[in-house]
Design a protein around this motif. Structure first.
Motif, PDB file in Angstrom:
ATOM      1  N   THR A   2     -17.282 -41.022  20.801  1.00 30.27           N
ATOM      2  CA  THR A   2     -18.355 -41.272  21.753  1.00 30.27           C
ATOM      3  C   THR A   2     -17.783 -41.841  23.046  1.00 30.27           C
ATOM      4  O   THR A   2     -16.594 -42.182  23.133  1.00 30.27           O
ATOM      5  CB  THR A   2     -19.374 -42.263  21.176  1.00 30.27           C
ATOM      6  OG1 THR A   2     -18.716 -43.516  20.981  1.00 30.27           O
ATOM      7  CG2 THR A   2     -19.935 -41.768  19.847  1.00 30.27           C
ATOM      8  N   ALA A   3     -18.614 -41.978  24.029  1.00 27.91           N
ATOM      9  CA  ALA A   3     -18.201 -42.543  25.315  1.00 27.91           C
ATOM     10  C   ALA A   3     -17.763 -43.996  25.143  1.00 27.91           C
ATOM     11  O   ALA A   3     -16.837 -44.464  25.821  1.00 27.91           O
ATOM     12  CB  ALA A   3     -19.341 -42.439  26.317  1.00 27.91           C
ATOM     13  N   THR A   4     -18.385 -44.696  24.227  1.00 30.32           N
ATOM     14  CA  THR A   4     -18.014 -46.091  23.966  1.00 30.32           C
ATOM     15  C   THR A   4     -16.593 -46.181  23.420  1.00 30.32           C
ATOM     16  O   THR A   4     -15.812 -47.036  23.847  1.00 30.32           O
ATOM     17  CB  THR A   4     -18.995 -46.725  22.962  1.00 30.32           C
ATOM     18  OG1 THR A   4     -20.321 -46.584  23.460  1.00 30.32           O
ATOM     19  CG2 THR A   4     -18.689 -48.186  22.752  1.00 30.32           C
ATOM     20  N   ASP A   5     -16.233 -45.289  22.509  1.00 30.17           N
ATOM     21  CA  ASP A   5     -14.875 -45.266  21.952  1.00 30.17           C
ATOM     22  C   ASP A   5     -13.846 -45.012  23.049  1.00 30.17           C
ATOM     23  O   ASP A   5     -12.810 -45.689  23.117  1.00 30.17           O
ATOM     24  CB  ASP A   5     -14.747 -44.183  20.880  1.00 30.17           C
ATOM     25  CG  ASP A   5     -15.563 -44.480  19.640  1.00 30.17           C
ATOM     26  OD1 ASP A   5     -15.880 -45.664  19.416  1.00 30.17           O
ATOM     27  OD2 ASP A   5     -15.872 -43.525  18.905  1.00 30.17           O
ATOM     28  N   ILE A   6     -14.134 -44.052  23.887  1.00 31.69           N
ATOM     29  CA  ILE A   6     -13.200 -43.721  24.967  1.00 31.69           C
ATOM     30  C   ILE A   6     -13.072 -44.892  25.939  1.00 31.69           C
ATOM     31  O   ILE A   6     -11.959 -45.241  26.362  1.00 31.69           O
ATOM     32  CB  ILE A   6     -13.665 -42.442  25.695  1.00 31.69           C
ATOM     33  CG1 ILE A   6     -13.555 -41.258  24.732  1.00 31.69           C
ATOM     34  CG2 ILE A   6     -12.839 -42.191  26.942  1.00 31.69           C
ATOM     35  CD1 ILE A   6     -14.175 -39.977  25.238  1.00 31.69           C
ATOM     36  N   THR A   7     -14.173 -45.533  26.251  1.00 27.23           N
ATOM     37  CA  THR A   7     -14.151 -46.682  27.154  1.00 27.23           C
ATOM     38  C   THR A   7     -13.324 -47.814  26.565  1.00 27.23           C
ATOM     39  O   THR A   7     -12.517 -48.437  27.265  1.00 27.23           O
ATOM     40  CB  THR A   7     -15.590 -47.164  27.439  1.00 27.23           C
ATOM     41  OG1 THR A   7     -16.353 -46.083  27.953  1.00 27.23           O
ATOM     42  CG2 THR A   7     -15.602 -48.314  28.410  1.00 27.23           C
ATOM     43  N   TRP A   9     -10.868 -47.582  24.383  1.00 26.73           N
ATOM     44  CA  TRP A   9      -9.467 -47.183  24.401  1.00 26.73           C
ATOM     45  C   TRP A   9      -8.871 -47.297  25.800  1.00 26.73           C
ATOM     46  O   TRP A   9      -7.735 -47.754  25.961  1.00 26.73           O
ATOM     47  CB  TRP A   9      -9.302 -45.755  23.879  1.00 26.73           C
ATOM     48  CG  TRP A   9      -9.305 -45.693  22.398  1.00 26.73           C
ATOM     49  CD1 TRP A   9     -10.333 -45.344  21.579  1.00 26.73           C
ATOM     50  CD2 TRP A   9      -8.208 -46.021  21.530  1.00 26.73           C
ATOM     51  NE1 TRP A   9      -9.947 -45.438  20.270  1.00 26.73           N
ATOM     52  CE2 TRP A   9      -8.651 -45.844  20.205  1.00 26.73           C
ATOM     53  CE3 TRP A   9      -6.909 -46.452  21.752  1.00 26.73           C
ATOM     54  CZ2 TRP A   9      -7.826 -46.080  19.114  1.00 26.73           C
ATOM     55  CZ3 TRP A   9      -6.095 -46.684  20.656  1.00 26.73           C
ATOM     56  CH2 TRP A   9      -6.558 -46.504  19.354  1.00 26.73           C
ATOM     57  N   ILE A  10      -9.630 -46.900  26.813  1.00 28.32           N
ATOM     58  CA  ILE A  10      -9.126 -46.990  28.192  1.00 28.32           C
ATOM     59  C   ILE A  10      -8.928 -48.444  28.591  1.00 28.32           C
ATOM     60  O   ILE A  10      -7.890 -48.805  29.165  1.00 28.32           O
ATOM     61  CB  ILE A  10     -10.091 -46.266  29.163  1.00 28.32           C
ATOM     62  CG1 ILE A  10     -10.010 -44.753  28.934  1.00 28.32           C
ATOM     63  CG2 ILE A  10      -9.774 -46.613  30.609  1.00 28.32           C
ATOM     64  CD1 ILE A  10     -11.044 -43.959  29.684  1.00 28.32           C
ATOM     65  N   ILE A  11      -9.899 -49.292  28.273  1.00 30.17           N
ATOM     66  CA  ILE A  11      -9.773 -50.721  28.604  1.00 30.17           C
ATOM     67  C   ILE A  11      -8.590 -51.332  27.857  1.00 30.17           C
ATOM     68  O   ILE A  11      -7.809 -52.106  28.430  1.00 30.17           O
ATOM     69  CB  ILE A  11     -11.082 -51.466  28.298  1.00 30.17           C
ATOM     70  CG1 ILE A  11     -12.164 -51.030  29.282  1.00 30.17           C
ATOM     71  CG2 ILE A  11     -10.881 -52.975  28.355  1.00 30.17           C
ATOM     72  CD1 ILE A  11     -13.540 -51.540  28.949  1.00 30.17           C
ATOM     73  N   SER A  12      -8.404 -50.989  26.609  1.00 33.09           N
ATOM     74  CA  SER A  12      -7.276 -51.512  25.830  1.00 33.09           C
ATOM     75  C   SER A  12      -5.947 -51.062  26.425  1.00 33.09           C
ATOM     76  O   SER A  12      -4.997 -51.850  26.512  1.00 33.09           O
ATOM     77  CB  SER A  12      -7.373 -51.041  24.382  1.00 33.09           C
ATOM     78  OG  SER A  12      -8.539 -51.528  23.783  1.00 33.09           O
ATOM     79  N   ALA A  13      -5.876 -49.801  26.827  1.00 31.87           N
ATOM     80  CA  ALA A  13      -4.643 -49.286  27.424  1.00 31.87           C
ATOM     81  C   ALA A  13      -4.343 -50.000  28.739  1.00 31.87           C
ATOM     82  O   ALA A  13      -3.181 -50.366  29.007  1.00 31.87           O
ATOM     83  CB  ALA A  13      -4.757 -47.783  27.644  1.00 31.87           C
ATOM     84  N   LEU A  14      -5.350 -50.214  29.565  1.00 30.14           N
ATOM     85  CA  LEU A  14      -5.144 -50.911  30.834  1.00 30.14           C
ATOM     86  C   LEU A  14      -4.696 -52.356  30.616  1.00 30.14           C
ATOM     87  O   LEU A  14      -3.819 -52.857  31.327  1.00 30.14           O
ATOM     88  CB  LEU A  14      -6.418 -50.867  31.680  1.00 30.14           C
ATOM     89  CG  LEU A  14      -6.792 -49.498  32.247  1.00 30.14           C
ATOM     90  CD1 LEU A  14      -8.144 -49.570  32.940  1.00 30.14           C
ATOM     91  CD2 LEU A  14      -5.727 -48.996  33.195  1.00 30.14           C
ATOM     92  N   LEU A  15      -5.278 -53.015  29.635  1.00 31.11           N
ATOM     93  CA  LEU A  15      -4.849 -54.381  29.305  1.00 31.11           C
ATOM     94  C   LEU A  15      -3.403 -54.406  28.834  1.00 31.11           C
ATOM     95  O   LEU A  15      -2.617 -55.277  29.229  1.00 31.11           O
ATOM     96  CB  LEU A  15      -5.755 -54.990  28.237  1.00 31.11           C
ATOM     97  CG  LEU A  15      -7.099 -55.509  28.712  1.00 31.11           C
ATOM     98  CD1 LEU A  15      -7.964 -55.890  27.514  1.00 31.11           C
ATOM     99  CD2 LEU A  15      -6.908 -56.709  29.613  1.00 31.11           C
ATOM    100  N   ALA A  16      -3.031 -53.456  28.004  1.00 30.94           N
ATOM    101  CA  ALA A  16      -1.661 -53.398  27.494  1.00 30.94           C
ATOM    102  C   ALA A  16      -0.674 -53.157  28.636  1.00 30.94           C
ATOM    103  O   ALA A  16       0.390 -53.787  28.701  1.00 30.94           O
ATOM    104  CB  ALA A  16      -1.538 -52.300  26.451  1.00 30.94           C
ATOM    105  N   VAL A  17      -1.012 -52.262  29.534  1.00 29.39           N
ATOM    106  CA  VAL A  17      -0.136 -51.991  30.678  1.00 29.39           C
ATOM    107  C   VAL A  17      -0.027 -53.234  31.561  1.00 29.39           C
ATOM    108  O   VAL A  17       1.066 -53.599  32.004  1.00 29.39           O
ATOM    109  CB  VAL A  17      -0.657 -50.777  31.485  1.00 29.39           C
ATOM    110  CG1 VAL A  17       0.050 -50.647  32.817  1.00 29.39           C
ATOM    111  CG2 VAL A  17      -0.492 -49.505  30.674  1.00 29.39           C
TER     112      VAL A  17
END
Length: 71
Positions: A2-7, A9-17
């Protein structure tokens, strides 16, 4: 997915970076500081180290001993 899952994952990736970049910047700054301290004469190095935060000064002294065998 869903859009929530993608959101999430994107937020988690940005935090990790962001965390990775900040850790790299901190390492790079400390590396430069230790190299500058190693290039100084002994009296000036001690003067700079005494003006630093005690925790950071101790870490810098340990790194000088470990990498350059300077006391």
């Amino acid at each position: 997915m869903t859009a929530t899952d993608i959101t999430v994952w994107i937020i988690s990736a940005l935090l990790a970076v962001g965390i990775g970049v900040s850790k790299y910047a901190k390492w790079r700054t400390r590396n430069k500081l230790v190299r500058d301290l190693a290039a100084m004469d002994r009296d000036r190095r001690e003067k700079v180290l005494t003006r630093m935060n005690p925790v950071l000064a101790m870490e810098a002294r340990q790194e000088l001993m470990r990498r350059f065998h300077i006391s």
